[in-house]
Design an enzyme around this catalytic site. Structure first.
Site, PDB file in Angstrom:
ATOM      1  N   ASN A 123      -8.006  -2.301  -2.630  1.00 49.24           N
ATOM      2  CA  ASN A 123      -7.349  -1.182  -1.603  1.00 49.24           C
ATOM      3  C   ASN A 123      -6.760  -0.197  -2.743  1.00 49.24           C
ATOM      4  O   ASN A 123      -5.917  -0.164  -3.294  1.00 49.24           O
ATOM      5  CB  ASN A 123      -5.953  -2.100  -1.423  1.00 49.24           C
ATOM      6  CG  ASN A 123      -4.876  -1.330  -0.581  1.00 49.24           C
ATOM      7  OD1 ASN A 123      -5.375  -0.270  -0.119  1.00 49.24           O
ATOM      8  ND2 ASN A 123      -3.874  -1.850  -0.375  1.00 49.24           N
ATOM      9  N   TRP A 124      -7.520   0.815  -2.533  1.00 51.50           N
ATOM     10  CA  TRP A 124      -7.287   1.896  -3.437  1.00 51.50           C
ATOM     11  C   TRP A 124      -6.119   2.661  -3.085  1.00 51.50           C
ATOM     12  O   TRP A 124      -5.848   3.580  -3.701  1.00 51.50           O
ATOM     13  CB  TRP A 124      -8.662   2.794  -3.297  1.00 51.50           C
ATOM     14  CG  TRP A 124      -9.562   2.139  -4.205  1.00 51.50           C
ATOM     15  CD1 TRP A 124      -9.486   1.308  -5.141  1.00 51.50           C
ATOM     16  CD2 TRP A 124     -10.979   2.884  -4.342  1.00 51.50           C
ATOM     17  NE1 TRP A 124     -10.644   1.067  -5.891  1.00 51.50           N
ATOM     18  CE2 TRP A 124     -11.631   1.989  -5.373  1.00 51.50           C
ATOM     19  CE3 TRP A 124     -11.698   3.938  -3.866  1.00 51.50           C
ATOM     20  CZ2 TRP A 124     -13.095   2.168  -5.733  1.00 51.50           C
ATOM     21  CZ3 TRP A 124     -12.990   3.884  -4.238  1.00 51.50           C
ATOM     22  CH2 TRP A 124     -13.470   3.194  -4.971  1.00 51.50           C
ATOM     23  N   LYS A 125      -5.561   2.439  -1.850  1.00 57.86           N
ATOM     24  CA  LYS A 125      -4.453   3.414  -1.546  1.00 57.86           C
ATOM     25  C   LYS A 125      -4.687   4.724  -1.568  1.00 57.86           C
ATOM     26  O   LYS A 125      -5.783   5.273  -1.323  1.00 57.86           O
ATOM     27  CB  LYS A 125      -3.209   2.688  -2.240  1.00 57.86           C
ATOM     28  CG  LYS A 125      -2.890   1.241  -2.255  1.00 57.86           C
ATOM     29  CD  LYS A 125      -1.572   0.886  -3.045  1.00 57.86           C
ATOM     30  CE  LYS A 125      -1.479  -0.874  -2.997  1.00 57.86           C
ATOM     31  NZ  LYS A 125      -0.092  -1.217  -3.347  1.00 57.86           N
ATOM     32  N   HIS A 161      -0.301  -3.869   6.189  1.00 60.54           N
ATOM     33  CA  HIS A 161      -0.038  -3.636   4.579  1.00 60.54           C
ATOM     34  C   HIS A 161       1.288  -3.305   4.620  1.00 60.54           C
ATOM     35  O   HIS A 161       1.915  -2.444   5.389  1.00 60.54           O
ATOM     36  CB  HIS A 161      -0.856  -2.589   3.891  1.00 60.54           C
ATOM     37  CG  HIS A 161      -0.763  -2.843   2.457  1.00 60.54           C
ATOM     38  ND1 HIS A 161       0.497  -2.279   1.889  1.00 60.54           N
ATOM     39  CD2 HIS A 161      -1.403  -3.373   1.599  1.00 60.54           C
ATOM     40  CE1 HIS A 161       0.474  -2.384   0.793  1.00 60.54           C
ATOM     41  NE2 HIS A 161      -0.694  -3.228   0.423  1.00 60.54           N
ATOM     42  N   GLU A 190       3.066  -1.654   2.776  1.00 62.27           N
ATOM     43  CA  GLU A 190       3.535   0.003   2.884  1.00 62.27           C
ATOM     44  C   GLU A 190       3.563   0.401   4.217  1.00 62.27           C
ATOM     45  O   GLU A 190       4.116   1.379   4.469  1.00 62.27           O
ATOM     46  CB  GLU A 190       2.588   0.680   1.574  1.00 62.27           C
ATOM     47  CG  GLU A 190       2.990   0.108   0.338  1.00 62.27           C
ATOM     48  CD  GLU A 190       1.713   0.130  -0.727  1.00 62.27           C
ATOM     49  OE1 GLU A 190       0.737   0.689  -0.438  1.00 62.27           O
ATOM     50  OE2 GLU A 190       1.940  -0.269  -1.598  1.00 62.27           O
ATOM     51  N   GLU A 194       0.835 -11.125   0.806  1.00 67.11           N
ATOM     52  CA  GLU A 194       1.063 -10.216  -0.377  1.00 67.11           C
ATOM     53  C   GLU A 194       2.795 -10.052  -0.412  1.00 67.11           C
ATOM     54  O   GLU A 194       3.359  -9.308   0.364  1.00 67.11           O
ATOM     55  CB  GLU A 194       0.760  -8.738   0.106  1.00 67.11           C
ATOM     56  CG  GLU A 194      -0.787  -8.563   0.006  1.00 67.11           C
ATOM     57  CD  GLU A 194      -1.421  -7.322  -0.478  1.00 67.11           C
ATOM     58  OE1 GLU A 194      -2.058  -7.069  -1.217  1.00 67.11           O
ATOM     59  OE2 GLU A 194      -0.793  -6.388   0.247  1.00 67.11           O
ATOM     60  N   GLY A 217       2.413  -3.996  -7.058  1.00 67.11           N
ATOM     61  CA  GLY A 217       2.562  -2.882  -7.868  1.00 67.11           C
ATOM     62  C   GLY A 217       3.800  -3.053  -8.814  1.00 67.11           C
ATOM     63  O   GLY A 217       4.169  -1.873  -9.474  1.00 67.11           O
ATOM     64  N   SER A 254      -0.099  -7.411  -7.794  1.00 70.50           N
ATOM     65  CA  SER A 254      -0.239  -7.524  -9.204  1.00 70.50           C
ATOM     66  C   SER A 254      -1.226  -8.419  -9.754  1.00 70.50           C
ATOM     67  O   SER A 254      -1.175  -8.868 -10.799  1.00 70.50           O
ATOM     68  CB  SER A 254       1.211  -7.939  -9.850  1.00 70.50           C
ATOM     69  OG  SER A 254       2.165  -6.787  -9.629  1.00 70.50           O
ATOM     70  N   GLY A 308      -5.076  -3.828  -5.617  1.00 68.87           N
ATOM     71  CA  GLY A 308      -4.679  -2.502  -5.737  1.00 68.87           C
ATOM     72  C   GLY A 308      -4.839  -1.852  -7.068  1.00 68.87           C
ATOM     73  O   GLY A 308      -6.124  -1.753  -7.514  1.00 68.87           O
ATOM     74  N   GLY A 309      -3.718  -1.860  -7.919  1.00 70.92           N
ATOM     75  CA  GLY A 309      -4.054  -1.253  -9.282  1.00 70.92           C
ATOM     76  C   GLY A 309      -5.306  -1.694  -9.873  1.00 70.92           C
ATOM     77  O   GLY A 309      -5.886  -0.998 -10.698  1.00 70.92           O
TER      78      GLY A 309
HETATM   79  P1  PGA Z   1      -1.446  -4.117  -6.507  1.00 67.16           P
HETATM   80  O1  PGA Z   1      -1.325  -4.007  -5.039  1.00 67.16           O
HETATM   81  O2  PGA Z   1      -2.677  -5.099  -6.766  1.00 67.16           O
HETATM   82  O3  PGA Z   1      -1.370  -2.890  -7.024  1.00 67.16           O
HETATM   83  O4  PGA Z   1       0.030  -4.906  -6.791  1.00 67.16           O
HETATM   84  C1  PGA Z   1      -1.833  -5.081  -3.906  1.00 67.16           C
HETATM   85  C2  PGA Z   1      -1.919  -4.176  -2.692  1.00 67.16           C
HETATM   86  O5  PGA Z   1      -0.602  -3.758  -2.356  1.00 67.16           O
HETATM   87  O6  PGA Z   1      -2.693  -4.726  -1.740  1.00 67.16           O
END
Ligand code: PGA
Length: 263
Positions: free
Chosen positions: A14-16, A103, A105, A177, A183, A223, A244-245
């Site tokens: 998930n590159w956001k 998600h 967010e 999640e 994050g 994370s 994500g990251g």
């Molecule tokens: P993260 O994000 O791996 O950077 O914690 C995961 C996500 O929000 O899907």
């Protein structure tokens, strides 16, 4: 016919809201150059860039064979006056396979409610996309002992997807999640993840049926890094990662894919 072995590990990036077009192409080239041959026989892989990069990334021959693209969101209507939105038919048209739905967010910053998310899930399934429905509690909810009731309310609407004739179990994915882990560098412990995943599978077994619940993949997200993913993947109910990251760099993404392929 639904057996646990049907849960092929799945890793989704998930590159956001990250990367410019040139970065996306560079990632694809690196991935193709470095990914172990034949690994997609053992692990499913999806990459979710921003909408405007999707069509370019799904272009024939850019990604390694067997690596799918996905969107981070969708609208529930096929077309119409919805400024800024992208429809399920449009995603299907550019050969997207996955779509993230709900998600945290999107829930938190864009006011997406469970009711809206059920519409999105219905639309994704109808269009032949594989939704990845994200659920998870905040730190305050966990500390108040309300984590599982929050999960239950987020999962409540899934009952309507219980008709087995509707979907292939591989084409409807869940992601746990915990919001406090996204994050933050503070992942759930394997025990916390396993408990939550088993709980989610239990709710699915009641909403759908036990065989279908057994066959459904539940990803962990929050994370995830190459350093902690092995322990998380060792949990019996963790079937992959939504990352994500650590998915932004091709080398660390490949490490995650390799870890998942060993399950
Ligand atoms: P993260 O994000 O791996 O950077 O914690 C995961 C996500 O929000 O899907």
């Amino acid at each position: 016919m639904f057996v646990k072995d049907m849960r092929k590990p799945l890793v989704i990036a998930n590159w956001k809201m990250n990367k410019l077009m040139a970065d996306v192409e560079e990632f694809a080239v690196e991935l193709k150059r470095k990914i172990p041959r034949g690994i997609t026989a053992k692990v499913d892989i999806g990459i979710c860039p921003v909408f405007i990069h999707l069509a370019a990334l799904s272009r024939e021959g850019l990604l390694p064979v067997g690596v799918a693209v996905g969107a981070q969101d969708l609208h529930w209507e096929d077309k119409g006056a919805y400024t800024g939105c992208v429809s399920p038919a449009m995603l299907k048209d550019i050969k997207a396979r996955y779509v993230l739905v709900g998600h945290s967010e999107r829930r938190q910053y864009f006011g997406e409610t469970n009711e809206m998310l059920m519409k999105k899930l219905r639309a994704a399934v109808k269009a032949g996309l594989a939704p990845v429905y994200c659920v998870g509690e905040t730190l305050a909810q966990r500390e108040q002992g309300a984590a599982y009731s929050v999960l239950e309310s987020q999962l409540e609407g899934l009952r309507q997807f219980g008709d087995d004739s509707l979907i292939d179990p591989a084409a409807f994915v869940l992601a746990y999640e915990p919001i406090w882990a996204i994050g933050t560098g503070k992942n759930a412990t394997p025990q916390e993840a396993q408990e939550a995943h088993a709980y989610i599978r239990g709710v699915l077994a009641k909403s759908w049926n036990p065989q279908r619940a057994e066959a459904t993949r539940i990803l962990y997200g929050g994370s995830v890094t190459p350093a902690n993913f092995g322990m998380l993947m060792a949990c019996s109910d963790v079937d992959g990662g939504l990352v994500g990251g650590a998915s932004l760099d091709p080398n660390s993404f490949i490490k995650l894919v390799e870890i998942a392929s060993n399950k």
